[in-house]
Each structure stands twice: as structure tokens, then as C-alpha cells.
Design a protein around this motif. Sequence first.
Motif, PDB file in Angstrom:
ATOM      1  N   ALA A   1      -3.768   6.363 -11.411  1.00 41.97           N
ATOM      2  CA  ALA A   1      -2.301   6.537 -11.362  1.00 41.97           C
ATOM      3  C   ALA A   1      -1.804   6.452  -9.921  1.00 41.97           C
ATOM      4  N   VAL A   2      -2.583   6.964  -8.972  1.00 46.48           N
ATOM      5  CA  VAL A   2      -2.213   6.862  -7.557  1.00 46.48           C
ATOM      6  C   VAL A   2      -2.245   5.387  -7.132  1.00 46.48           C
ATOM      7  N   LEU A   3      -3.321   4.701  -7.508  1.00 47.48           N
ATOM      8  CA  LEU A   3      -3.482   3.300  -7.097  1.00 47.48           C
ATOM      9  C   LEU A   3      -2.388   2.413  -7.691  1.00 47.48           C
ATOM     10  N   ARG A   4      -1.934   2.755  -8.885  1.00 49.61           N
ATOM     11  CA  ARG A   4      -0.869   1.951  -9.510  1.00 49.61           C
ATOM     12  C   ARG A   4       0.400   1.987  -8.650  1.00 49.61           C
ATOM     13  N   LEU A   5       0.705   3.181  -8.121  1.00 48.78           N
ATOM     14  CA  LEU A   5       1.897   3.321  -7.271  1.00 48.78           C
ATOM     15  C   LEU A   5       1.762   2.526  -5.982  1.00 48.78           C
ATOM     16  N   THR A   6       0.596   2.689  -5.342  1.00 45.17           N
ATOM     17  CA  THR A   6       0.443   2.111  -4.007  1.00 45.17           C
ATOM     18  C   THR A   6       0.220   0.603  -4.069  1.00 45.17           C
TER      19      THR A   6
ATOM     20  N   VAL B   1      10.884  -0.997   2.762  1.00 43.76           N
ATOM     21  CA  VAL B   1      10.324  -0.345   3.961  1.00 43.76           C
ATOM     22  C   VAL B   1       8.942  -0.940   4.253  1.00 43.76           C
ATOM     23  N   ALA B   2       8.105  -1.066   3.223  1.00 39.66           N
ATOM     24  CA  ALA B   2       6.760  -1.639   3.418  1.00 39.66           C
ATOM     25  C   ALA B   2       6.874  -3.065   3.957  1.00 39.66           C
ATOM     26  N   LEU B   3       7.812  -3.831   3.396  1.00 41.86           N
ATOM     27  CA  LEU B   3       7.988  -5.227   3.838  1.00 41.86           C
ATOM     28  C   LEU B   3       8.424  -5.287   5.303  1.00 41.86           C
ATOM     29  N   GLU B   4       9.417  -4.461   5.646  1.00 36.71           N
ATOM     30  CA  GLU B   4       9.939  -4.492   7.026  1.00 36.71           C
ATOM     31  C   GLU B   4       8.852  -4.085   8.030  1.00 36.71           C
ATOM     32  N   LEU B   5       8.038  -3.121   7.659  1.00 35.43           N
ATOM     33  CA  LEU B   5       6.943  -2.695   8.542  1.00 35.43           C
ATOM     34  C   LEU B   5       5.952  -3.840   8.752  1.00 35.43           C
TER      35      LEU B   5
ATOM     36  N   LEU C   1      -0.719   2.051   7.812  1.00 34.81           N
ATOM     37  CA  LEU C   1      -0.677   3.473   8.182  1.00 34.81           C
ATOM     38  C   LEU C   1       0.305   4.230   7.284  1.00 34.81           C
ATOM     39  N   VAL C   2       1.490   3.679   7.114  1.00 36.60           N
ATOM     40  CA  VAL C   2       2.495   4.350   6.264  1.00 36.60           C
ATOM     41  C   VAL C   2       2.031   4.348   4.805  1.00 36.60           C
ATOM     42  N   GLY C   3       1.461   3.236   4.373  1.00 40.39           N
ATOM     43  CA  GLY C   3       0.966   3.159   2.988  1.00 40.39           C
ATOM     44  C   GLY C   3      -0.098   4.195   2.700  1.00 40.39           C
ATOM     45  N   MET C   4      -0.959   4.452   3.686  1.00 39.73           N
ATOM     46  CA  MET C   4      -2.028   5.448   3.473  1.00 39.73           C
ATOM     47  C   MET C   4      -1.441   6.848   3.423  1.00 39.73           C
ATOM     48  N   GLN C   5      -0.652   7.193   4.447  1.00 35.86           N
ATOM     49  CA  GLN C   5      -0.133   8.567   4.552  1.00 35.86           C
ATOM     50  C   GLN C   5       0.821   8.886   3.394  1.00 35.86           C
ATOM     51  N   ASN C   6       1.788   7.987   3.203  1.00 35.63           N
ATOM     52  CA  ASN C   6       2.862   8.232   2.246  1.00 35.63           C
ATOM     53  C   ASN C   6       2.399   7.996   0.819  1.00 35.63           C
ATOM     54  N   GLY C   7       1.621   6.917   0.623  1.00 35.36           N
ATOM     55  CA  GLY C   7       1.247   6.518  -0.733  1.00 35.36           C
ATOM     56  C   GLY C   7      -0.060   7.139  -1.189  1.00 35.36           C
TER      57      GLY C   7
ATOM     58  N   ARG D   1       6.316  -6.966   8.319  1.00 32.98           N
ATOM     59  CA  ARG D   1       6.938  -8.130   8.995  1.00 32.98           C
ATOM     60  C   ARG D   1       6.675  -8.060  10.496  1.00 32.98           C
ATOM     61  N   VAL D   2       6.620  -6.840  11.038  1.00 31.24           N
ATOM     62  CA  VAL D   2       6.346  -6.674  12.471  1.00 31.24           C
ATOM     63  C   VAL D   2       4.850  -6.465  12.703  1.00 31.24           C
ATOM     64  N   ASP D   3       4.238  -5.609  11.904  1.00 26.77           N
ATOM     65  CA  ASP D   3       2.814  -5.354  12.100  1.00 26.77           C
ATOM     66  C   ASP D   3       2.202  -4.749  10.829  1.00 26.77           C
ATOM     67  N   ALA D   4       1.212  -5.444  10.280  1.00 26.02           N
ATOM     68  CA  ALA D   4       0.619  -4.988   9.016  1.00 26.02           C
ATOM     69  C   ALA D   4      -0.183  -3.700   9.188  1.00 26.02           C
ATOM     70  N   SER D   5      -0.634  -3.405  10.427  1.00 28.61           N
ATOM     71  CA  SER D   5      -1.377  -2.150  10.623  1.00 28.61           C
ATOM     72  C   SER D   5      -0.449  -0.950  10.480  1.00 28.61           C
ATOM     73  N   VAL D   6       0.780  -1.049  11.025  1.00 27.66           N
ATOM     74  CA  VAL D   6       1.696   0.089  10.892  1.00 27.66           C
ATOM     75  C   VAL D   6       2.109   0.239   9.419  1.00 27.66           C
ATOM     76  N   ALA D   7       2.223  -0.891   8.713  1.00 25.71           N
ATOM     77  CA  ALA D   7       2.530  -0.815   7.275  1.00 25.71           C
ATOM     78  C   ALA D   7       1.389  -0.132   6.529  1.00 25.71           C
TER      79      ALA D   7
END
Length: 393
Positions: A246-251, A84-88, A98-104, A90-96
Motif C-alpha cells: 500500500a505504501v509502494l502504490r502511493l509512492t 511537486v515531484a515533477l518540478e523537483l 530525497l523528498v520522495g523518500m522522506q515524504n512518501g 526537472r531541476v535535479d532528480a536526486s532532490v526529488a
Amino acid sequence: MSFEPLISDFYGYENALTDQEKDLIVKLRDYLEREIRPVANDLWTKAEFFDRKVVTDLAELGLFGQPWKETQQFENSAVFRGWVALELARVDASVATLVGMQNGLVMGSIAVAGSQEQREQWLPRFASGELLGAFGLTEPLSGSDTAQGLQTVARRDGDNWIINGAKRWIGNGSISDVTIVWARDADDNQVKGFIVPTSTPGYSAKRIENKQALRIVQNADITFTEMVVPEANRLQGSKSFRETAAVLRLTRAEVAWAAVGNSIGAYEAAVKYAGERIQFGKPIGHHQLIQELLAKSLGNITSSIGLVTRVSEMLDQGLQRDEHSALAKEFTTSRMRETVAWCRELLGGNGIVLDYGVMKHFADAEAIYSYEGTREMNTLIVGRAITGKAAFV
Ligand SMILES: Cc1cc2nc3c(=O)[nH]c(=O)nc-3n(C[C@H](O)[C@H](O)[C@H](O)COP(=O)(O)OP(=O)(O)OC[C@H]3O[C@@H](n4cnc5c(N)ncnc54)[C@H](O)[C@@H]3O)c2cc1C
């Protein structure tokens, strides 16, 4: 539309996803082509954030909360979340991002360090997109050395904490509803996390201007002045920097995936250009040195996909340690930097024009390269694992 692996996924790794995971990838690709690709260059140029509807759209797609049982829509793997992170990206690193911040970073902080009650109270509200989050760790005087150098102070006062200090670079920091704030407990000197609604008196955020990478992401300088936060909003399992790590390891592992996606975005634009641009009487893709740039780029992408796939499998198997995700982030971001530069070179002058599809990936690579641990920090984490000696100071 049915699932096809990306042409740039040369060895077909994405085929290993389950049917349910592939269905979501198909929906995500369709959404990104319809709603993100057409607006990304313009927003990037103006340094404007997405319409807030994008946050609820991404929530409806199911991109927030897949790792956590309170918000998970179906059983899924860390490898899927990496794709999911890769596909995001691939189109736009800002949207990736955004998802990484909220979700991760945000939901991850609550999932890793919150109590069960806090998980139930907060995770669904982020998962639905009702709340937009930010993660406040970095400070003006403390970036790579936050474990030791964090200066924001939280002082216990009865049932409350009084927080004073400053943060820098906080993505969403000026537009978030809630920010996770990491501060040092004045009593025991340990770093602890707090869930802070940004309407809290004493919270003040100012957008960082003139940033030339990830321009859609709104990064902020934040100050806290005698900000009162109830004990109920302290992440109850957060006792020291160990939980932050531990949070940073995941993200970090997901940022490694996003770096591959950012490379793929540039590579796909370069392949297209190589087939269209004619020099010396034939498309430049017929020239040997152009083919070399493409083959080297594909080599970087393919080796990186292999590496991130394994590091995410290790997470699912409970085997992933700090040094594993650090190596993944160091490796894929370094390969990304080479790849976007080769792709930019392939386009000649048009490589620096946004419309040709490489320049945004080229510029955004610089931010991905430095956030969530610079190359040097991740190298030192790996070096410590190899030698048993910490060489940070
Ligand atoms: C676009 C963007 C978004 C971000 N989003 C967030 C966010 O949402 N939340 C958040 O908390 N932070 C965020 N950050 C901050 C990011 O995590 C930091 O920028 C990063 O950790 C590096 O810190 P620094 O910029 O202060 O660099 P510094 O720590 O000052 O480092 C400067 C240079 O010195 C090197 N260095 C430092 N120490 C050593 C050493 N011991 N040995 C060798 N080299 C060393 C570094 O690797 C780097 O090359 C973001 C940053 C950017 C650019």
C-alpha cells in the motif's frame, strides 16, 4: 513572481492547480533555482549529499507531510503533490528522490501502517526536517521478489523484537536518523515494518561506492546484528506485505511524475541548445531532423503528463489500484528513457558534458527506471490485472 505554466507543459495542465498550490510551486521553483541548480552538478560529480540545511529548507517550504492530516499545511490534491515531484526532478532528480523518500516512503509507511499514536509521535518530526528518514525493504538477495524473498528476520522476545539481516540500496541509509525496516516475523512468516533509530546497537550502514546515477543520493548496504527494537516501534497496523504494497502504490505514482520532470529537465536544455548551436550556417533548431527530436520528446512529455494527472486524480477519488500506478510508472519511465536519449543526441558531443544540462538527467534516468519496481515488475502487475493470471514465477 507570479505563476506561469512551464513551456514544456504544452497543454497547460498545471493551470488546474488551486491558487494556494500554485503559490507553493512558485516558491519551490525560486528555491530550486537559487539553492539546488547552482550546486547540483558539483555535488553529483563528487557524489556528495546536500548540505543538511536543504532538508530543513524543504521542510519549511512544506514539502514533507502534505498528504497527512497531522502535518498538512493546507488542503491539497495528489495531482499537486505530483507536480511537486515533477518540478523537483526537472531541476535535479536526486532532490526529488530525497523528498520522495522522506515524504512518501518513510512518512507514508508510518501514515499507512502506524497507529494513531505513532502517527502523532513521528510524522511531525519528519515534517519539520528534525529527522531524516530512510526506507529499508530491498536486500542483497531480494529485489523484485521482496514479497516472497525477504530474508531479514524479526524474532519476538517479550516486549522487544530481535532483528537480524541485511538490506541493500537503501537511500539515506548511511545518513538517516531513523530507518523504516521491513522484516519477516519468525512466528507467522509475515513481513512487518519497524521504526528503527539508526543509533540502535546492531545497526551498521556502509555507503555504496561508484554509483553512476543519482550520485547525490547516498545509497547504503545495511546490516542488522541482534538489533533490539521495542514492540512500541513496530508499525502497529503492519500485519503482512499488504501494508508494504500500500505504501509502494502511493509512492510509485509520484515516481512516475518525477520521471516526467527528469525528461523535462533534459528537454528544456535541448530546446535551448537547439536555438544556440550553429551548424551549416544556422541554429540546429532550424534543421528538420532536430525539430523531429524535439517534437517526439514533447509528445512523450505531454502524453505522460496526461497519464499521471489521471492516476493522481484516481488516488484522490479512492479509485487508484496497484495496476494503475504500475502502468503509470512503467509508461512514464520508458518514455523518459527515450526522451533523455533523444535530447542527449541533439547536443552531439556536448550531450555527455554535465555543464550542458542533459547528462545528469540522462544518467539519473537509469536509477528512476529501476527503483520502486522495474519495468518488468510493473508490466507483470498490469498483465495480472488484464488477464487475471500472475506471471511473476
Ligand atoms: C538508486 C536506487 C535507489 C534505491 N533506493 C531504495 C530504497 O531507498 N529502499 C529500498 O528498499 N530499495 C531501494 N532501491 C532498490 C530498488 O527498489 C531495486 O533495485 C529494484 O526493486 C530492483 O531490484 P534489484 O536491483 O535487486 O533487481 P532484481 O530483482 O535482481 O532484477 C534484475 C532484473 O531481472 C528482472 N526480473 C526479476 N524478476 C523477474 C521476473 N519474474 N520476470 C521478468 N523479469 C524479472 C528485473 O526486472 C530486472 O530487470 C533502490 C535502487 C536504486 C538503483
